[in-house]
Design a protein around this motif. Structure first.
Motif, mmCIF file in Angstrom:
data_model
loop_
_atom_site.group_PDB
_atom_site.id
_atom_site.type_symbol
_atom_site.label_atom_id
_atom_site.label_comp_id
_atom_site.label_asym_id
_atom_site.label_seq_id
_atom_site.Cartn_x
_atom_site.Cartn_y
_atom_site.Cartn_z
ATOM 1 N N THR A 114 0.853 -1.181 0.000
ATOM 2 C CA THR A 114 0.000 0.000 0.000
ATOM 3 C C THR A 114 0.889 1.230 0.000
ATOM 4 O OG1 THR A 114 -1.704 -1.165 1.279
ATOM 5 C CG2 THR A 114 -1.809 1.250 1.259
ATOM 6 N N THR A 115 0.552 2.200 -0.832
ATOM 7 C CA THR A 115 1.248 3.483 -0.804
ATOM 8 C C THR A 115 0.332 4.469 -0.098
ATOM 9 O OG1 THR A 115 2.475 3.009 -2.816
ATOM 10 C CG2 THR A 115 2.311 5.318 -2.168
ATOM 11 N N LEU A 116 0.796 4.947 1.049
ATOM 12 C CA LEU A 116 0.013 5.844 1.892
ATOM 13 C C LEU A 116 0.354 7.305 1.604
ATOM 14 C CD1 LEU A 116 0.492 3.956 5.270
ATOM 15 C CD2 LEU A 116 -1.595 3.993 3.873
ATOM 16 N N SER A 117 -0.645 8.145 1.743
ATOM 17 C CA SER A 117 -0.459 9.590 1.679
ATOM 18 C C SER A 117 -1.401 10.190 2.717
ATOM 19 C CB SER A 117 -0.803 10.130 0.291
ATOM 20 O OG SER A 117 -2.200 10.044 0.061
ATOM 21 N N PHE A 118 -1.226 11.460 3.021
ATOM 22 C CA PHE A 118 -2.146 12.093 3.965
ATOM 23 C C PHE A 118 -3.569 12.087 3.420
ATOM 24 C CE2 PHE A 118 1.231 12.826 6.612
ATOM 25 C CZ PHE A 118 1.003 13.737 7.631
ATOM 26 N N SER A 150 5.175 13.912 1.657
ATOM 27 C CA SER A 150 5.741 12.567 1.501
ATOM 28 C C SER A 150 4.674 11.516 1.227
ATOM 29 C CB SER A 150 6.519 12.178 2.767
ATOM 30 O OG SER A 150 7.662 12.977 2.910
ATOM 31 N N ARG A 151 5.145 10.352 0.786
ATOM 32 C CA ARG A 151 4.325 9.143 0.631
ATOM 33 C C ARG A 151 5.069 8.022 1.354
ATOM 34 N NH1 ARG A 151 2.533 13.036 -1.409
ATOM 35 N NH2 ARG A 151 1.207 13.235 -3.224
ATOM 36 N N TRP A 152 4.345 7.001 1.769
ATOM 37 C CA TRP A 152 4.963 5.888 2.482
ATOM 38 C C TRP A 152 4.534 4.591 1.815
ATOM 39 C CZ3 TRP A 152 2.743 10.176 4.337
ATOM 40 C CH2 TRP A 152 3.549 11.027 5.090
ATOM 41 N N VAL A 153 5.501 3.823 1.353
ATOM 42 C CA VAL A 153 5.242 2.534 0.725
ATOM 43 C C VAL A 153 5.366 1.477 1.826
ATOM 44 C CG1 VAL A 153 6.020 0.878 -1.001
ATOM 45 C CG2 VAL A 153 6.112 3.337 -1.489
ATOM 46 N N VAL A 154 4.318 0.677 1.998
ATOM 47 C CA VAL A 154 4.287 -0.305 3.078
ATOM 48 C C VAL A 154 3.964 -1.686 2.520
ATOM 49 C CG1 VAL A 154 3.272 -0.889 5.324
ATOM 50 C CG2 VAL A 154 3.422 1.513 4.623
#
Length: 196
Positions: free
Chosen positions: A4-8, A53-57
């Motif tokens: 999952t790629t998370l963003s605000f 930013s984005r966060w790849v999880v």
């Protein structure tokens, strides 16, 4: 195994996944590696965890985090901070040497920074390589969707041994430096070969 790629903008759609990722970062970077980093509520964070930013999880179906990474545009700015590699070069970070790059840190819409890349220590040894490859693959996919052709990252200097296995062309962008008794190097990951 899911990614999952998370963003605000989409955090609310993924329950505790963002918090779980920050908890996993704390477990690895603060508890295991003993890095002196900010933490609150059992989570590790820093000045680069912003809406830019984005966060790849990589995670399982229950939201347990197996691996993660943060992507930050090299064009971002928040107060005196931009992105970690550039701020280190500008002498704003005490823990990373300022001479980490051969040239001036780029500020470009098609170059993003990849930071806080990790694979959880709870991932069994036989699965680690697969989880790492899945993370790098999703990182590339997320970067391309964001308009990036390259990502800069500071990582273990053993990257030439595994770069080919994850299918990404990598180039050294600075010297090998010993940080906390680990040889590290800034590397550019080139995603242009996988652009469609």
């Amino acid at each position: 195994m899911q990614t999952t790629t998370l963003s605000f903008e989409n955090l609310h759609n993924h329950g505790e996944l963002f918090a779980n990722m920050l908890r996993a970062r704390r477990e690895l970077f603060i508890v295991h590696n003993k890095w002196d980093l900010p933490e609150a509520l059992g989570m590790e964070y820093d000045q680069y965890d912003t809406p830019a930013s984005r966060w790849v999880v990589v995670h399982d179906e229950l939201g347990r985090v197996l691996a993660g990474n943060r992507l930050t545009p090299t064009t971002t700015r928040c107060g005196i901070y931009t992105y970690m590699i550039r701020d280190a070069q500008r002498g704003l970070l005490e823990t990373i040497p300022a001479d980490l790059l051969y040239e001036e840190a780029p500020v470009c819409e098609t170059i993003w920074e990849s930071s806080r890349l990790f694979v959880s220590h709870s991932v069994p040894a036989p699965l680690r390589r697969r989880v790492h490859a899945k993370l790098v693959s999703e990182l590339g996919s997320a970067a391309r969707k964001l308009g990036a052709t390259h990502c800069l990252t500071l990582l273990n200097a053993n990257w030439p041994r595994w770069a080919g296995r994850v299918g990404v062309s990598m180039t050294a962008m600075g010297p090998v430096m010993n940080i906390d008794n680990i040889d590290n190097q800034v590397v550019s990951m080139d995603f242009t070969a996988t652009l469609h």
